[in-house]
Design an enzyme around this catalytic site. Structure first.
Site, PDB file in Angstrom:
ATOM      1  N   CYS A   1       0.868  -1.179   0.000  1.00 31.25           N
ATOM      2  CA  CYS A   1       0.000   0.000   0.000  1.00 31.25           C
ATOM      3  C   CYS A   1       0.904   1.228   0.000  1.00 31.25           C
ATOM      4  CB  CYS A   1      -1.006  -0.002   1.153  1.00 31.25           C
ATOM      5  SG  CYS A   1      -0.385   0.431   2.785  1.00 31.25           S
TER       6      CYS A   1
ATOM      7  N   HIS B   1      15.108 -12.150  12.716  1.00 31.12           N
ATOM      8  CA  HIS B   1      14.863 -11.884  14.135  1.00 31.12           C
ATOM      9  C   HIS B   1      13.401 -11.998  14.544  1.00 31.12           C
ATOM     10  CE1 HIS B   1      18.805  -9.378  14.683  1.00 31.12           C
ATOM     11  NE2 HIS B   1      19.016 -10.564  14.126  1.00 31.12           N
TER      12      HIS B   1
END
Length: 143
Positions: free
Chosen positions: A65, A98
């Site tokens: 977007c 992570h």
């Protein structure tokens, strides 16, 4: 790999380029995004992608977007969905390494199409490191 993709009116050209790259690599794509620049509501495209990832119908999701924020916020309402907003490939790598992100959210108004392709390539080719990160990831979802 099975990948679901969704985008609002800021991302049709990005989606087209990303899908072409992914299909050339043999990935199976489910397209929930709009193909026109006519104004639409980003949650209408985020939720089907997030549902596919949540239910295991897709290995990963891609959302696009204008800012990447609204569509990521919508996807992150789903349990066990971790949509990371990535504007450079290094952030995409960290989101996977992570955070075990399973959806990448791309801000079309702040990246080029080439950057978006590099973000997706990095995201899909980077593994979760586990280890010390696993305990943190386990704490993300509200269950």
């Amino acid at each position: 790999m099975k990948i679901s993709i969704g985008n609002d009116h800021a991302g049709p050209e990005y989606k087209k380029a990303i899908v072409a790259m992914l299909e050339a690599k043999g990935h199976q794509i489910t397209n929930y995004g709009t193909d026109t620049p006519d104004s639409v509501d980003y949650p209408d495209f985020a939720h089907p992608v997030a549902t596919d990832v949540e239910e295991g119908k897709a290995d990963f999701g891609i959302l696009i977007c204008g800012s990447g924020n609204g569509i990521a916020m919508s996807a992150n309402k789903h349990q066990n969905v971790r949509a990371g907003l990535c504007w450079i490939k290094e952030i995409a790598a960290l989101a996977r390494q992570h955070n075990d992100a399973n959806i990448v959210s791309i801000p079309a108004r702040y990246t080029s199409i080439q950057q978006a392709i590099e973000i997706v390539e990095t995201f899909l080719s980077t593994d979760f490191e586990g280890g010390r990160h696993q305990n943190r990831v386990n704490k993300i979802a509200c269950q």
